[in-house]
Design a protein around this motif. Structure first.
Motif, PDB file in Angstrom:
ATOM      1  N   PHE A 197    -115.385 -35.171  38.678  1.00 32.23           N
ATOM      2  CA  PHE A 197    -115.330 -34.720  37.297  1.00 32.23           C
ATOM      3  C   PHE A 197    -115.961 -35.773  36.383  1.00 32.23           C
ATOM      4  N   GLY A 198    -116.446 -35.303  35.241  1.00 30.97           N
ATOM      5  CA  GLY A 198    -116.849 -36.232  34.200  1.00 30.97           C
ATOM      6  C   GLY A 198    -115.633 -36.854  33.541  1.00 30.97           C
ATOM      7  N   GLY A 199    -115.876 -37.854  32.711  1.00 38.14           N
ATOM      8  CA  GLY A 199    -114.796 -38.579  32.072  1.00 38.14           C
ATOM      9  C   GLY A 199    -114.159 -37.868  30.892  1.00 38.14           C
ATOM     10  N   GLN A 258    -117.506 -30.689  36.047  1.00 38.85           N
ATOM     11  CA  GLN A 258    -117.159 -30.932  37.453  1.00 38.85           C
ATOM     12  C   GLN A 258    -118.315 -30.482  38.332  1.00 38.85           C
ATOM     13  N   ALA A 311    -102.553 -27.945  31.579  1.00 36.97           N
ATOM     14  CA  ALA A 311    -103.529 -28.011  32.661  1.00 36.97           C
ATOM     15  C   ALA A 311    -104.906 -27.612  32.139  1.00 36.97           C
ATOM     16  N   PRO A 312    -105.950 -28.085  32.792  1.00 36.30           N
ATOM     17  CA  PRO A 312    -107.295 -27.623  32.419  1.00 36.30           C
ATOM     18  C   PRO A 312    -107.435 -26.117  32.586  1.00 36.30           C
ATOM     19  N   TYR A 340    -101.615 -32.033  39.709  1.00 36.78           N
ATOM     20  CA  TYR A 340    -101.807 -30.598  39.551  1.00 36.78           C
ATOM     21  C   TYR A 340    -102.116 -29.964  40.907  1.00 36.78           C
ATOM     22  N   PHE A 346    -110.359 -23.150  33.147  1.00 40.62           N
ATOM     23  CA  PHE A 346    -111.700 -22.936  33.661  1.00 40.62           C
ATOM     24  C   PHE A 346    -112.519 -22.112  32.669  1.00 40.62           C
ATOM     25  N   PHE A 365    -112.237 -24.633  40.276  1.00 41.49           N
ATOM     26  CA  PHE A 365    -110.787 -24.465  40.179  1.00 41.49           C
ATOM     27  C   PHE A 365    -110.463 -23.433  39.111  1.00 41.49           C
ATOM     28  N   GLY A 410    -109.193 -39.290  33.106  1.00 36.56           N
ATOM     29  CA  GLY A 410    -109.846 -38.084  33.590  1.00 36.56           C
ATOM     30  C   GLY A 410    -109.210 -37.540  34.864  1.00 36.56           C
ATOM     31  N   LEU A 411    -109.884 -36.593  35.464  1.00 32.68           N
ATOM     32  CA  LEU A 411    -109.370 -35.847  36.601  1.00 32.68           C
ATOM     33  C   LEU A 411    -109.942 -36.382  37.906  1.00 32.68           C
ATOM     34  N   TRP A 422    -104.630 -23.074  37.778  1.00 32.89           N
ATOM     35  CA  TRP A 422    -103.972 -24.366  37.896  1.00 32.89           C
ATOM     36  C   TRP A 422    -102.471 -24.213  37.673  1.00 32.89           C
ATOM     37  N   GLY A 423    -101.698 -25.094  38.311  1.00 30.82           N
ATOM     38  CA  GLY A 423    -100.305 -25.230  37.938  1.00 30.82           C
ATOM     39  C   GLY A 423    -100.194 -26.011  36.642  1.00 30.82           C
ATOM     40  N   GLN A 424     -98.992 -26.109  36.139  1.00 34.59           N
ATOM     41  CA  GLN A 424     -98.783 -26.792  34.861  1.00 34.59           C
ATOM     42  C   GLN A 424     -98.846 -28.305  34.986  1.00 34.59           C
ATOM     43  N   TYR A 471    -114.163 -31.156  30.234  1.00 36.61           N
ATOM     44  CA  TYR A 471    -114.587 -31.861  31.444  1.00 36.61           C
ATOM     45  C   TYR A 471    -115.626 -31.047  32.213  1.00 36.61           C
ATOM     46  N   TYR A 515    -114.467 -27.239  32.051  1.00 36.68           N
ATOM     47  CA  TYR A 515    -113.060 -26.956  31.824  1.00 36.68           C
ATOM     48  C   TYR A 515    -112.670 -27.457  30.437  1.00 36.68           C
ATOM     49  N   GLN A 561    -109.232 -28.744  28.311  1.00 40.12           N
ATOM     50  CA  GLN A 561    -107.846 -29.180  28.464  1.00 40.12           C
ATOM     51  C   GLN A 561    -107.246 -29.538  27.115  1.00 40.12           C
TER      52      GLN A 561
END
Lengths: 120, 107
Positions: B98-100, B89, B43-44, A96, B46, A107, A46-47, A110-112, B87, B36, B38
């Motif tokens: 963030f969630g998993g 957040q 990238a995620p 990121y 929004f 957010f 995860g993030l 985002w960047g890649q 996800y 989000y 992904q």
């Protein structure tokens, strides 16, 4: 539309400092309504929010990383940077950069992402 | 830290299905929740802020609800582009967490 692009070494040795830069285009980093952020994602996981900076220089860091993290901003280059010291294999992740709204702390761009591997 | 727990961790669904993902906060976060999407190697993106407000350009088949500790993301009619990991957040307090993640897979 705002675009963000990470740059920096993809391989860092253990105990060294990871350094990444995010270049912002399509908008000014000096716009007051945003925080400029770093987030990472371990492989298959995860993030994790690392921290962010306002163009004024105010910073907010994740306490879990605070002792090793420095985020800085260069408004003349429309860039912001991440330094993470004393890295270990556990810091291997996709990093990121992202823009966060001051109102809401979410957010929106985002960047890649860039993979940084910590290995000797 | 506020822990964000998503369930299920994965769901198998078909195009046209209604899919609901749950996110639970370890303490009251009011409506300070975002979602989000992904896709692999990307990238995620929004989708939703303030628990239920759709970001501009996000299809109306996505919706969010909840407040306090319990939140849901619903996709009313799953489309091929929606197969991804989602996800939540929380932005109620630092550190932002963030969630998993919930992976929506093709059945």
């Amino acid at each position: 539309q705002v675009q963000l692009q990470e740059s920096g070494p993809g391989l860092v040795k253990p105990s060294q400092t990871l350094s990444l830069t995010c270049t912002v285009s399509g908008g000014s980093i000096s716009s007051g309504g945003y925080y400029w952020s770093w987030i990472r994602q371990h492989p298959g996981k995860g993030l994790e929010w690392i921290g962010y900076i306002h163009y004024s220089g105010s910073t907010y860091y994740n306490p879990s990383l605070k002792s090793r993290v420095t985020i800085s901003v260069d408004t003349s280059k429309n860039q912001f940077s991440l330094k993470l010291s004393s890295v270990t294999a556990a810091d291997t992740a996709v990093y990121y950069c992202a823009r966060a709204l001051v109102t809401g702390r979410i957010f929106d761009f985002w960047g890649q992402g860039t993979l940084v591997t910590v290995s000797s | 830290d506020i822990q964000m727990t998503q369930s299920p961790s994965s769901v198998s669904a078909s195009v046209g299905d209604r899919v609901t993902i749950t996110c639970r906060a370890s303490q009251d976060i009011s409506s300070w929740l975002a979602w989000y999407q992904q896709k692999p190697g990307k990238a995620p993106k929004f989708l939703i802020y303030a628990a239920s407000s759709l970001q501009s350009g996000v299809p109306s088949r996505f919706s969010g609800s909840g407040s306090g500790t319990d939140f849901t993301l619903t996709i009313s009619s799953l489309q091929p582009a929606d197969f991804a990991t989602y996800y939540c957040q929380q932005s109620n307090s630092f550190p932002l967490t963030f969630g998993g993640g919930t992976k929506v897979e093709f059945k």
